[in-house]
Design a protein around this motif. Structure first.
Motif, mmCIF file in Angstrom:
data_model
loop_
_atom_site.group_PDB
_atom_site.id
_atom_site.type_symbol
_atom_site.label_atom_id
_atom_site.label_comp_id
_atom_site.label_asym_id
_atom_site.label_seq_id
_atom_site.Cartn_x
_atom_site.Cartn_y
_atom_site.Cartn_z
ATOM 1 N N PRO A 1 12.079 10.112 5.935
ATOM 2 C CA PRO A 1 12.081 11.086 4.845
ATOM 3 C C PRO A 1 10.721 11.745 4.685
ATOM 4 C CG PRO A 1 11.985 8.867 3.968
ATOM 5 C CD PRO A 1 12.213 8.726 5.440
ATOM 6 N N PRO A 2 10.687 12.993 4.211
ATOM 7 C CA PRO A 2 9.398 13.645 3.952
ATOM 8 C C PRO A 2 8.687 12.961 2.793
ATOM 9 C CG PRO A 2 11.194 14.980 3.105
ATOM 10 C CD PRO A 2 11.822 13.866 3.884
ATOM 11 N N PRO A 3 7.345 13.104 2.689
ATOM 12 C CA PRO A 3 6.602 12.423 1.621
ATOM 13 C C PRO A 3 7.015 12.893 0.238
ATOM 14 C CG PRO A 3 5.129 13.252 3.336
ATOM 15 C CD PRO A 3 6.472 13.845 3.603
ATOM 16 N N LEU A 4 6.998 11.966 -0.714
ATOM 17 C CA LEU A 4 7.172 12.303 -2.116
ATOM 18 C C LEU A 4 5.831 12.735 -2.692
ATOM 19 C CD1 LEU A 4 9.343 9.246 -3.234
ATOM 20 C CD2 LEU A 4 10.141 11.590 -2.906
ATOM 21 N N GLY B 1 0.790 -1.229 0.000
ATOM 22 C CA GLY B 1 0.000 0.000 0.000
ATOM 23 C C GLY B 1 0.816 1.269 0.000
ATOM 24 N N ALA B 2 2.146 1.146 0.071
ATOM 25 C CA ALA B 2 3.036 2.310 0.051
ATOM 26 C C ALA B 2 2.704 3.321 1.151
ATOM 27 C CB ALA B 2 3.007 2.991 -1.321
ATOM 28 N N GLN B 3 2.340 2.825 2.332
ATOM 29 C CA GLN B 3 2.054 3.715 3.446
ATOM 30 C C GLN B 3 2.329 2.997 4.770
ATOM 31 O OE1 GLN B 3 -2.152 4.547 4.181
ATOM 32 N NE2 GLN B 3 -2.712 2.912 2.768
ATOM 33 N N THR B 4 2.608 3.792 5.782
ATOM 34 C CA THR B 4 2.812 3.250 7.115
ATOM 35 C C THR B 4 1.475 3.322 7.842
ATOM 36 O OG1 THR B 4 5.088 4.058 7.117
ATOM 37 C CG2 THR B 4 4.152 3.441 9.238
ATOM 38 N N ALA B 5 0.773 2.203 7.898
ATOM 39 C CA ALA B 5 -0.555 2.155 8.505
ATOM 40 C C ALA B 5 -0.835 0.731 8.956
ATOM 41 C CB ALA B 5 -1.621 2.621 7.504
ATOM 42 N N GLY B 6 -1.855 0.589 9.768
ATOM 43 C CA GLY B 6 -2.199 -0.750 10.240
ATOM 44 C C GLY B 6 -3.621 -0.776 10.745
ATOM 45 N N ILE B 7 -3.890 -1.560 11.776
ATOM 46 C CA ILE B 7 -5.169 -1.562 12.457
ATOM 47 C C ILE B 7 -4.936 -1.150 13.901
ATOM 48 C CG2 ILE B 7 -6.348 -3.227 10.987
ATOM 49 C CD1 ILE B 7 -5.550 -5.446 12.856
ATOM 50 N N VAL B 8 -5.989 -0.690 14.553
ATOM 51 C CA VAL B 8 -5.840 -0.141 15.900
ATOM 52 C C VAL B 8 -6.774 -0.879 16.858
ATOM 53 C CG1 VAL B 8 -5.084 2.132 15.137
ATOM 54 C CG2 VAL B 8 -7.536 1.668 15.347
ATOM 55 N N PRO B 9 -6.455 -0.856 18.157
ATOM 56 C CA PRO B 9 -7.286 -1.582 19.126
ATOM 57 C C PRO B 9 -8.692 -1.027 19.282
ATOM 58 C CG PRO B 9 -5.085 -1.196 20.007
ATOM 59 C CD PRO B 9 -5.207 -0.371 18.774
ATOM 60 N N ARG B 10 -8.850 0.270 19.076
ATOM 61 C CA ARG B 10 -10.165 0.918 19.185
ATOM 62 C C ARG B 10 -10.321 1.911 18.048
ATOM 63 N NH1 ARG B 10 -13.850 2.831 23.805
ATOM 64 N NH2 ARG B 10 -15.002 4.544 22.826
ATOM 65 N N GLN B 11 -11.456 1.841 17.351
ATOM 66 C CA GLN B 11 -11.651 2.691 16.177
ATOM 67 C C GLN B 11 -13.115 3.102 16.077
ATOM 68 O OE1 GLN B 11 -10.410 0.775 12.580
ATOM 69 N NE2 GLN B 11 -10.284 2.672 11.413
ATOM 70 N N ARG C 1 2.578 12.582 -5.062
ATOM 71 C CA ARG C 1 1.783 11.428 -5.452
ATOM 72 C C ARG C 1 2.231 10.838 -6.781
ATOM 73 N NH1 ARG C 1 -3.470 10.631 -3.537
ATOM 74 N NH2 ARG C 1 -3.553 9.016 -5.127
ATOM 75 N N ALA C 2 2.679 11.683 -7.698
ATOM 76 C CA ALA C 2 3.083 11.212 -9.020
ATOM 77 C C ALA C 2 4.268 10.272 -8.954
ATOM 78 C CB ALA C 2 3.410 12.395 -9.932
ATOM 79 N N SER C 3 5.032 10.320 -7.855
ATOM 80 C CA SER C 3 6.216 9.481 -7.713
ATOM 81 C C SER C 3 5.895 8.057 -7.302
ATOM 82 C CB SER C 3 7.163 10.100 -6.680
ATOM 83 O OG SER C 3 7.557 11.393 -7.070
ATOM 84 N N VAL C 4 4.630 7.817 -6.895
ATOM 85 C CA VAL C 4 4.230 6.486 -6.472
ATOM 86 C C VAL C 4 3.777 5.684 -7.671
ATOM 87 C CG1 VAL C 4 2.649 5.175 -5.000
ATOM 88 C CG2 VAL C 4 3.507 7.404 -4.249
ATOM 89 N N ALA C 5 4.240 4.450 -7.772
ATOM 90 C CA ALA C 5 3.849 3.603 -8.896
ATOM 91 C C ALA C 5 2.339 3.502 -8.963
ATOM 92 C CB ALA C 5 4.461 2.212 -8.739
ATOM 93 N N PRO C 6 1.734 3.523 -10.163
ATOM 94 C CA PRO C 6 0.275 3.498 -10.306
ATOM 95 C C PRO C 6 -0.401 2.363 -9.544
ATOM 96 C CG PRO C 6 1.304 3.961 -12.412
ATOM 97 C CD PRO C 6 2.413 3.626 -11.446
#
Length: 263
Positions: free
Chosen positions: A239-242, A150-160, A244-249
């Motif tokens: 590193p700071p975000p690139l 997914g090209a992102q640092t994310a996951g699931i959380v205990p409470r949402q 959006r165009a730099s992310v593979a389609p």
């Protein structure tokens, strides 16, 4: 009481208190797939009521996905035998998700429709919370799935919170690893239902799990280190975000957090 019972109960209690998962008077819909995690979660949440000064209600909800053999019948027998309040939702979500036109990602479509059905049922039952049985390994694996696919640092959380907080998802097994779950389920003799889904064990999660478990066998501290790292972020050394165009389609199309299933 066996050591594994004490340890799992302690970790569930720690998660419930630390993440603020259950309050006095809650009515909770517990998503029960029939796998070991969901059966244990249902069992433990009821068992805790005997030892706590607060009260809450549980309703087991199972979504039958339409595969053969049906998962509904053995679970209904279990719910009745143990005296659980329950609802069975019979659908063809799994069968439809595996149609030829959706062959690339059947798990995503199936999980999304199953979750929507669970949310609708929870609200119809007057439940303010839905409990999912994701264990600590699910948290870690989802984290890696999002990084790698997914090209992102994310996951699931205990409470949402969902729908402005009118419905809350909780994950009380957040601190319990899959090995402890398996040991306690085996000791209790809970009737685990075999997953009839044709995609079971043939996805990216399985590959990541095999990789991670290879690391765990070499160093027992790695699992805990990864879990703690997810909430200890040192942005100064990232590193700071690139743009959006730099992310593979193909990766950009998966920007939404990936890899979550209803355990």
């Amino acid at each position: 009481m066996a050591y594994i019972d004490q340890e799992v109960r302690r970790l569930v209690g720690k998660a419930v208190h630390h993440y603020g998962l259950i309050d006095d008077g809650d009515r909770i819909a517990v998503a029960v797939s029939g796998g070991k995690d969901s059966l244990l979660l249902l069992w433990i949440l009821r068992e805790r009521l005997r030892r706590l000064p607060i009260r809450y209600e549980l309703v087991a909800v199972h979504v039958d996905l339409g595969f053969e053999p049906s998962t509904a019948a053995p679970l209904e027998d279990f719910f009745r035998k143990e005296g659980f309040d329950y609802r069975i939702l019979r659908t063809d979500y799994g069968v439809q998700a595996h149609r030829p036109e959706n062959r690339e990602n059947p798990c995503f479509l199936c999980a999304r429709r199953r979750r929507a059905a669970l949310f609708r049922q929870a609200r119809a039952l007057g439940c303010s919370k839905v409990a999912f049985a994701h264990n600590q390994d699910d948290f870690i694996e989802t984290f890696f799935i999002n990084i790698l696919y997914g090209a992102q640092t994310a996951g699931i959380v205990p409470r949402q919170n969902f729908f402005g907080g009118s419905l809350v998802v909780i994950r009380p097994l957040a601190l319990v690893d899959s090995h402890k779950v398996e040991r306690m389920v085996r000791r209790l003799g809970l009737p685990v239902v075999e997953n009839p889904c044709p995609s079971a064990g043939r996805n990216a999660r399985t590959e990541i799990r095999d990789f991670l478990f290879g690391l765990y066998r070499k160093n027992r501290k790695i699992r805990g280190n990864i879990y703690h790292a997810m909430s200890h972020i040192n942005r100064e050394y990232l590193p700071p975000p690139l743009k959006r165009a730099s992310v593979a389609p193909k990766d950009a199309a998966e920007k939404r957090p990936q890899g979550e299933t209803d355990a």
